[in-house]
Design an enzyme around this catalytic site. Structure first.
Site, PDB file in Angstrom:
ATOM      1  N   SER A  33      -9.290   0.921   7.551  1.00  0.00           N
ATOM      2  CA  SER A  33      -8.766   0.963   6.185  1.00  0.00           C
ATOM      3  C   SER A  33      -8.278  -0.370   5.639  1.00  0.00           C
ATOM      4  O   SER A  33      -7.995  -0.479   4.447  1.00  0.00           O
ATOM      5  CB  SER A  33      -7.631   1.991   6.088  1.00  0.00           C
ATOM      6  OG  SER A  33      -8.135   3.285   6.270  1.00  0.00           O
ATOM      7  N   LYS A  61       0.833  -1.199   0.000  1.00  0.00           N
ATOM      8  CA  LYS A  61       0.000   0.000   0.000  1.00  0.00           C
ATOM      9  C   LYS A  61       0.869   1.251   0.000  1.00  0.00           C
ATOM     10  O   LYS A  61       1.762   1.396   0.845  1.00  0.00           O
ATOM     11  CB  LYS A  61      -0.907  -0.014   1.230  1.00  0.00           C
ATOM     12  CG  LYS A  61      -1.830   1.185   1.343  1.00  0.00           C
ATOM     13  CD  LYS A  61      -2.682   1.076   2.598  1.00  0.00           C
ATOM     14  CE  LYS A  61      -3.591   2.286   2.767  1.00  0.00           C
ATOM     15  NZ  LYS A  61      -4.434   2.167   3.979  1.00  0.00           N
ATOM     16  N   SER A  86      -8.785   2.873   3.262  1.00  0.00           N
ATOM     17  CA  SER A  86      -7.881   3.438   2.276  1.00  0.00           C
ATOM     18  C   SER A  86      -7.007   2.396   1.578  1.00  0.00           C
ATOM     19  O   SER A  86      -6.210   2.759   0.694  1.00  0.00           O
ATOM     20  CB  SER A  86      -6.986   4.489   2.937  1.00  0.00           C
ATOM     21  OG  SER A  86      -6.253   3.935   4.002  1.00  0.00           O
TER      22      SER A  86
END
Length: 484
Positions: free
Chosen positions: A182, A82, A158
């Protein structure tokens, strides 16, 4: 392992997960080089449709495989990272923001170092919302990430790019971070397993966490419970200088998957706490899971959390806002200029402006609320309480892209909080929480159930989740995509 990637017409039942793939490599059934080329081909075929990736390092990965990988438990397994609060040396570190678009990482984060030490092959970084401040992955810098289950829909945020990459079979596992849900929110929207570990379980170096960002946690998006356990074994453990760390478990987390959990007491919340309505599909998934738990011999009873949800969410907002302000201020100081109108998105601007109204006392009170929230959640557990909590991961089903529009702060203000109300409280409290894909809505899109344990009891979560997976296995990749 499938021979070719497929955007449509692929198998709905994958052949193996990351651990099985590593076993195939170790046995000689395939090679790390063959697996790498398969993963690269999948990414090149599928990413134009999904926009899950923001940077790749294919040639560097090939060189690492050719030079010989460490002989770790996940040797040869491809992974993507990520692109938020986590560095891969030589790749952009923009955090989804135009303000940081030209920043390049010069060192691997601890989690990346530990993945590589376990023999994993890092292929690139994944799409995120700007600085992780929304629950959908639709930044103005990188564009929207599309859900493999239905490309008109959000992947959540996210860790949305990581979730899309795994749900489409680009890679068997992906790294994620969780600052308010997230990891768990994208897992629920994309039909995956998403575990947020206990606070301090996984180091965040070189990005400070304990004293400046206590809501953020590192782990992964996976298709199976045992992969989640194996990756946690690979990255967990105190790094010298960390302000705190979770207690070392008595045995590997992987050993917990398949172990008998015993008869557990599960406290159930059928709907989201506070003033947020809960979609019937989310409540129905909790109810079906409760029935399954009963069939497996566990005791399920309804409970209430002694929490002021709005106070909790206000504290989360204050802590996140203070962190955002510090991040933006440091960047502008490095650039030697003021903030320009097009540096950050309209929604991020609203968060930043709100943070500017917070005093040091406000932030201190928010941190005190975090500590009290940990105590209050912990009161649910123990001899006179329950062993685990269960509630919806989300009170709403997966939205279409554009529903959470960073260019429209007015609608974001009224819509965004509902997507993290069930998850962010456990970022504040510090207990481990996991989302399992145990349901679907009337459109066929995944719905997640969240299970929460007391601090440092990932072992108990993994035992029960392994039992649930065996009793009610889920589809590991989105329909029409080829799994491993």
């Amino acid at each position: 392992m499938t021979d070719t990637p497929a955007a449509t017409g692929g198998t709905d039942t994958p052949g193996c997960d990351a651990l099985a793939l590593a076993a195939d490599i170790a046995s000689g059934a395939t090679t790390a080089a063959e697996v790498l080329e398969d993963a690269i081909a999948r990414i090149e075929a599928l990413d134009p449709q999904l926009n899950a990736m923001v940077a790749t390092r294919f040639d560097a990965a090939r060189a690492e495989v050719e030079a010989g990988l460490p002989d770790g438990p996940l040797r040869g397994v491809p992974i993507v990272i990520k692109a938020l609060g986590t560095d891969v040396a030589g790749l952009p570190a923009a955090d989804g923001s135009r303000l940081f678009a030209d920043v390049v990482a010069d060192v691997d984060s601890t989690v990346v170092q530990r993945y590589k030490a376990a023999g994993m092959v890092v292929l690139g970084t994944t799409n995120v919302p700007e600085m992780g401040k929304t629950t959908t992955t639709e930044s103005l810098l990188h564009g929207p990430c599309r859900n493999p289950w239905d490309t008109a829909h959000s992947t959540g945020g996210s860790s949305g790019g990581s979730a899309a990459a795994v749900a489409a079979g680009m890679v068997p596992v992906a790294h994620g971070t969780d600052g308010g849900g997230s990891i768990r929110i994208p897992a629920a929207m994309c039909g995956l397993v998403g575990l947020k570990p206990s606070r301090g379980r996984v180091p965040t170096w070189p990005h400070p966490d304990a004293l400046s960002s206590p809501l953020s946690y590192h782990h992964a998006l996976t298709t199976t419970v045992r992969d989640s356990a194996a990756l946690l074994d690979a990255v967990a453990g105190h790094r010298p200088g960390d302000a705190y760390g979770a207690p070392t478990p008595p045995r590997p987390f992987l050993d917990e998957v398949g172990a008998d959990p015993g008869r557990l007491r599960v406290g159930m919340l059928r709907v989201a706490p506070g003033p947020f309505p809960t979609d019937p599909a989310c409540t129905a998934t909790v109810d079906r899971t409760a029935a399954l738990l009963g069939e497996l011999g566990h005791e399920v009873r309804e409970v209430e959390l002694d929490l002021d949800v709005m106070e909790v969410m206000s504290a989360v907002g204050a802590i996140m806002g203070a962190q955002l302000r510090a991040t933006v201020d440091a960047r502008l100081a490095a650039l030697g200029r003021e903030l320009d109108d097009d540096d950050i998105e309209p929604w991020t601007t609203v968060i930043l402006d709100n943070a500017m109204t917070h005093s040091a006392t406000d932030v201190a009170r928010a941190l005190q609320t975090a500590h009290r929230t940990g105590w209050r959640v912990a009161e649910q557990f123990g001899p006179d309480g329950v062993d685990l909590l269960m509630l919806p991961t989300l009170p709403t089903t997966t939205p279409e892209l554009g529903y959470l529009d960073v260019r429209d702060p007015g609608s974001m203000w009224t819509r965004s909080s509902a997507f993290s109300v069930c998850t962010s409280m456990f970022n504040l409290s510090g207990q481990p929480a996991i989302s399992l894909p145990l349901g679907a809505d009337d459109r066929g899109l995944p719905v997640g159930v969240q299970l929460v344990a007391d601090y440092a009891r990932e072992d108990l979560l993994l035992r029960l989740c392994g039992q649930l997976e065996a009793a009610a296995p889920w589809q590991r990749v989105a329909p029409g995509y080829a799994g491993w």
